[in-house]
Write an enzyme that holds these catalytic residues in place. Structure first.
Site, short mmCIF file in Angstrom:
data_model
loop_
_atom_site.label_atom_id
_atom_site.label_comp_id
_atom_site.label_asym_id
_atom_site.label_seq_id
_atom_site.Cartn_x
_atom_site.Cartn_y
_atom_site.Cartn_z
N CYS A 1 -1.47 -7.02 8.16
CA CYS A 1 -1.30 -5.51 8.19
C CYS A 1 -0.85 -5.03 9.65
CB CYS A 1 -2.33 -4.64 7.78
SG CYS A 1 -2.15 -2.89 7.38
N LYS B 1 -3.11 -13.92 3.42
CA LYS B 1 -1.77 -13.64 3.71
C LYS B 1 -1.74 -13.31 5.13
CE LYS B 1 1.87 -10.55 1.86
NZ LYS B 1 1.57 -9.42 2.97
N GLU C 1 0.91 -0.99 -0.05
CA GLU C 1 -0.04 0.06 -0.02
C GLU C 1 0.89 1.27 0.11
OE1 GLU C 1 -2.66 3.03 1.43
OE2 GLU C 1 -1.23 2.19 2.91
N ASN D 1 7.36 -15.53 1.89
CA ASN D 1 7.58 -14.07 1.87
C ASN D 1 8.35 -13.38 2.97
OD1 ASN D 1 5.66 -11.22 2.67
ND2 ASN D 1 7.06 -11.26 0.94
N GLY D 2 9.41 -12.58 2.55
CA GLY D 2 10.20 -11.95 3.78
C GLY D 2 11.67 -11.94 3.24
N ASP D 3 12.25 -10.71 3.04
CA ASP D 3 13.51 -10.39 2.63
C ASP D 3 14.44 -11.15 1.59
OD1 ASP D 3 13.04 -8.62 4.81
OD2 ASP D 3 14.46 -9.47 6.07
N ARG E 1 9.74 -5.28 -1.34
CA ARG E 1 10.60 -4.33 -1.52
C ARG E 1 11.87 -4.53 -2.26
NH1 ARG E 1 11.55 -4.17 4.59
NH2 ARG E 1 11.33 -6.49 4.14
C1 FMN Z 1 4.94 -0.03 2.38
C2 FMN Z 1 4.43 -1.40 2.59
C3 FMN Z 1 3.00 -1.63 2.19
C4 FMN Z 1 2.61 -2.68 2.55
N1 FMN Z 1 1.23 -3.15 2.35
C5 FMN Z 1 0.78 -4.27 2.15
C6 FMN Z 1 -0.70 -4.64 1.92
O1 FMN Z 1 -1.47 -3.58 1.29
N2 FMN Z 1 -1.03 -5.70 2.07
C7 FMN Z 1 -0.34 -6.61 2.72
O2 FMN Z 1 -0.90 -7.89 2.66
N3 FMN Z 1 0.98 -6.63 2.79
C8 FMN Z 1 1.40 -5.41 2.82
N4 FMN Z 1 2.75 -5.22 3.04
C9 FMN Z 1 3.62 -6.42 3.32
C10 FMN Z 1 4.30 -7.00 2.08
O3 FMN Z 1 3.48 -7.69 1.19
C11 FMN Z 1 5.45 -8.07 2.27
O4 FMN Z 1 4.83 -9.29 3.07
C12 FMN Z 1 6.69 -7.46 3.13
O5 FMN Z 1 6.82 -6.22 2.65
C13 FMN Z 1 7.79 -8.51 3.33
O6 FMN Z 1 8.17 -8.83 1.99
P1 FMN Z 1 9.44 -8.03 1.28
O7 FMN Z 1 10.48 -8.29 2.58
O8 FMN Z 1 9.69 -8.82 0.12
O9 FMN Z 1 9.06 -6.68 1.10
C14 FMN Z 1 3.28 -3.97 2.73
C15 FMN Z 1 4.62 -3.65 2.87
C16 FMN Z 1 5.09 -2.39 3.08
C17 FMN Z 1 6.76 -2.14 3.09
#
Ligand code: FMN
Length: 339
Positions: free
Chosen positions: A100, A141, A11, A201-203, A226
């Site tokens: 969230c 999720k 988001e 998922n994560g990092d 990210r």
């Molecule tokens: C700015 C931001 C907004 C996010 N918004 C959502 C969202 O709308 N819905 C959701 O399920 N997860 C949301 N997340 C979590 C991500 O989907 C993901 O689970 C989290 O960033 C870890 O994955 P990554 O390390 O690949 O970024 C958000 C994360 C960030 C950083």
């Protein structure tokens, strides 16, 4: 298809222009939309169109990659009604957000706060499942938990029992926020405890992280957020990693995408707000590309969207970055001479 890469919902960060750009760069199997908050009542068409304009194009990005809408809320009935609405509009699947960490969301018993109440999780998923045609998968999720992992497996079991066809797990608790490390070993425990696919998922920042999260979790499906924003060709690289070298896309090759992103952003928001979105992306790209930093610094002081567009178009066409940024800062005409 054994290997699946999903673009994470984010988001305020992964909006329709970002989904368009990242899926055109390639390697992504499907996207999940930013969360759409459900309280009581049906979502209006305008809200849906703003968050998931892809719905008017067969729920696909321009590159043909499916987009699944994600709902957030705690009212089982209205989540079900809205899921049915989305299904009637052709949504390919409905994802439910139980991860969230935002305070306002959690105060209203939404997002990760539901991970303290596995029975409610099950009820919500079951209600959404019952309201939605069987041909449309309902997915969920989650994080590992709220403050600890005491209920992790119960939560995953509740989601499965409610009818979730697939569970994405961000391998941290709500309280851990985004603090490294993500606990990939927990993904394996969850995967072993349920019979539906688990998306890890994560990092994941590099092709090597991707290999490791798959090895440790045993999951064939991986969601990346990210990492893809910082390194837009990450998914494409992962796909090529077995046979080709894994060098990142060079900076100049990203400039046309950045100009395109800004152009699309200007079409969506008023000019006053467009530079902020661009700066947000550049600041994240700056964590991977040193070249993003001077561009970010130059644009930080610039609020005129038209000047920024001219500068980005010149860079995309191959103009020298230092000269172009100097011209921008001195308010001189930008010459599109190639470096
Ligand atoms: C700015 C931001 C907004 C996010 N918004 C959502 C969202 O709308 N819905 C959701 O399920 N997860 C949301 N997340 C979590 C991500 O989907 C993901 O689970 C989290 O960033 C870890 O994955 P990554 O390390 O690949 O970024 C958000 C994360 C960030 C950083």
């Amino acid at each position: 298809m054994s290997e699946i890469i999903v673009l994470a919902p984010m988001e305020g960060l992964v909006d329709p222009p970002m989904r368009d750009i990242l899926t055109r760069i390639g390697g992504i199997d499907w996207c999940v939309s930013e969360f759409i908050r459900v309280t009581t009542g049906l979502l209006n068409h305008g809200t849906l169109q703003r968050i998931v304009p892809e719905m008017d194009h067969g729920w696909k990005t321009r590159a043909g990659v499916p987009v699944r809408p994600q709902l957030l809320g705690s009212d089982a009935h209205w989540l079900g009604e809205n899921a049915a609405l989305l299904a009637s509009l052709g949504a390919p699947a409905i994802d439910l957000n139980f991860g969230c960490p935002a305070k306002t969301v959690n105060r209203h018993r939404g997002g990760a706060s539901l991970l303290r109440e596995p029975e409610l999780l099950q009820q919500i998923v079951a209600s959404v499942r019952a309201a939605t045609p069987a041909s449309v998968p309902v997915t969920a999720k989650m994080r590992l938990g709220y403050s600890d992992t005491g209920l992790t497996l119960e939560c995953a079991a509740a989601l499965e029992a409610g009818g979730a066809a697939e569970i994405t797990v961000h391998a941290r608790t709500k309280v851990e926020g985004y603090k490294p490390p993500a606990h990939w070993e927990w993904l394996a425990r969850i995967r072993e405890s349920v019979s539906v696919p688990v998306i890890a998922n994560g990092d994941v920042w590099t092709p090597e992280d991707y290999r490791q999260i798959r090895d440790i979790s045993g999951c064939e499906r991986v969601m990346i957020g990210r990492g893809l924003v910082r390194r837009p060709d990450l998914a494409r690289q992962i796909r090529q990693a077995d046979c080709a070298d894994t060098a990142m896309a060079p900076w100049p090759s990203l400039l046309p995408w950045i100009a395109d992103f800004f152009q699309q952003t200007r079409e969506r928001v008023v000019d006053r707000h467009a530079p902020g979105r661009l700066k947000q992306w550049l600041s994240m790209l700056g964590l991977t590309y040193a070249e993003a930093k001077p561009l970010f610094d130059a644009l930080r002081r610039e609020t005129n969207a038209e000047s920024i567009s001219r500068c980005l178009d010149a860079l995309a066409a191959g103009a020298d970055q230092a000269q172009t940024l100097l011209a921008l800062s001195e308010q001189k005409p930008i010459v599109q001479s190639c470096a």
